[in-house]
Write a protein that holds these residues in place. Sequence first.
Motif, PDB file in Angstrom:
ATOM      1  N   VAL A  48       0.696  -1.164  -0.050  1.00  0.00           N
ATOM      2  CA  VAL A  48      -0.010   0.038   0.048  1.00  0.00           C
ATOM      3  C   VAL A  48       0.894   1.144  -0.072  1.00  0.00           C
ATOM      4  O   VAL A  48       0.300   2.213  -0.079  1.00  0.00           O
ATOM      5  N   ALA A  49       2.204   1.208   0.410  1.00  0.00           N
ATOM      6  CA  ALA A  49       2.988   2.227   0.317  1.00  0.00           C
ATOM      7  C   ALA A  49       4.565   1.778   0.121  1.00  0.00           C
ATOM      8  O   ALA A  49       4.790   0.579   0.477  1.00  0.00           O
ATOM      9  N   SER A  78       5.621   6.975  -1.849  1.00  0.00           N
ATOM     10  CA  SER A  78       4.500   6.738  -2.770  1.00  0.00           C
ATOM     11  C   SER A  78       3.361   5.678  -2.091  1.00  0.00           C
ATOM     12  O   SER A  78       3.663   4.992  -1.069  1.00  0.00           O
ATOM     13  N   ALA A  79       2.135   6.181  -2.205  1.00  0.00           N
ATOM     14  CA  ALA A  79       1.052   5.480  -1.437  1.00  0.00           C
ATOM     15  C   ALA A  79      -0.155   5.426  -2.222  1.00  0.00           C
ATOM     16  O   ALA A  79      -0.397   6.040  -3.206  1.00  0.00           O
ATOM     17  N   ASP A  80      -0.865   4.409  -1.834  1.00  0.00           N
ATOM     18  CA  ASP A  80      -2.192   3.924  -2.599  1.00  0.00           C
ATOM     19  C   ASP A  80      -3.310   5.074  -1.754  1.00  0.00           C
ATOM     20  O   ASP A  80      -3.573   4.495  -0.560  1.00  0.00           O
ATOM     21  N   HIS A  81      -3.773   5.854  -2.274  1.00  0.00           N
ATOM     22  CA  HIS A  81      -4.917   6.866  -1.929  1.00  0.00           C
ATOM     23  C   HIS A  81      -6.228   6.018  -1.749  1.00  0.00           C
ATOM     24  O   HIS A  81      -7.131   6.500  -1.026  1.00  0.00           O
ATOM     25  N   ARG A  82      -6.211   4.638  -2.217  1.00  0.00           N
ATOM     26  CA  ARG A  82      -7.478   3.851  -1.621  1.00  0.00           C
ATOM     27  C   ARG A  82      -7.619   3.351  -0.261  1.00  0.00           C
ATOM     28  O   ARG A  82      -8.343   2.987   0.160  1.00  0.00           O
ATOM     29  N   SER A  84      -5.353   4.865   2.115  1.00  0.00           N
ATOM     30  CA  SER A  84      -4.982   6.066   3.000  1.00  0.00           C
ATOM     31  C   SER A  84      -5.100   7.386   2.295  1.00  0.00           C
ATOM     32  O   SER A  84      -5.356   7.453   1.153  1.00  0.00           O
ATOM     33  N   ASP A  85      -4.816   8.551   2.983  1.00  0.00           N
ATOM     34  CA  ASP A  85      -4.628   9.868   2.325  1.00  0.00           C
ATOM     35  C   ASP A  85      -3.282  10.557   2.740  1.00  0.00           C
ATOM     36  O   ASP A  85      -2.780  10.129   3.280  1.00  0.00           O
ATOM     37  N   GLY A  86      -3.264  11.683   1.995  1.00  0.00           N
ATOM     38  CA  GLY A  86      -2.008  12.406   1.970  1.00  0.00           C
ATOM     39  C   GLY A  86      -1.581  12.728   3.324  1.00  0.00           C
ATOM     40  O   GLY A  86      -0.455  13.034   3.662  1.00  0.00           O
ATOM     41  N   ARG A  88      -2.260  11.595   6.381  1.00  0.00           N
ATOM     42  CA  ARG A  88      -1.538  10.393   7.055  1.00  0.00           C
ATOM     43  C   ARG A  88      -0.296  10.291   6.754  1.00  0.00           C
ATOM     44  O   ARG A  88       0.718   9.834   7.272  1.00  0.00           O
ATOM     45  N   GLY A  89      -0.013  10.297   5.200  1.00  0.00           N
ATOM     46  CA  GLY A  89       1.429  10.124   4.855  1.00  0.00           C
ATOM     47  C   GLY A  89       2.270  10.924   5.126  1.00  0.00           C
ATOM     48  O   GLY A  89       3.503  10.742   5.574  1.00  0.00           O
TER      49      GLY A  89
END
Length: 106
Positions: A48-49, A78-82, A84-86, A88-89
Amino acid sequence: MEQLRDLVSRARAGRLQRAEMADPTITVTNLGDLGVESVYGVIYPPQVAMVGFGRVMEQPWAENGMIGVRHAAIATLSADHRVSDGMRGARYLARIEELLQKPEEL
């Protein structure tokens, strides 16, 4: 530390037990030792990231009205926005920065 050294040694030799392996959710990569300044990763399911670290470089730094030089490395996410969101990143990267400022506490 002894258990960690054992685990790392067996992982590098390809001798981990099935119970010690699982599908990754976050991958950490460091290409800094190869001279790369920043890493922009591609996420492969089931990840997921991905957090990437570049090489440590001397950088100009301003703090409290003073300018100086300090060692810094670029960390990217690099993260999967499905998943989590920015926000949290961003918090995750900020926490990594906090922890790396005091490595003796890790």
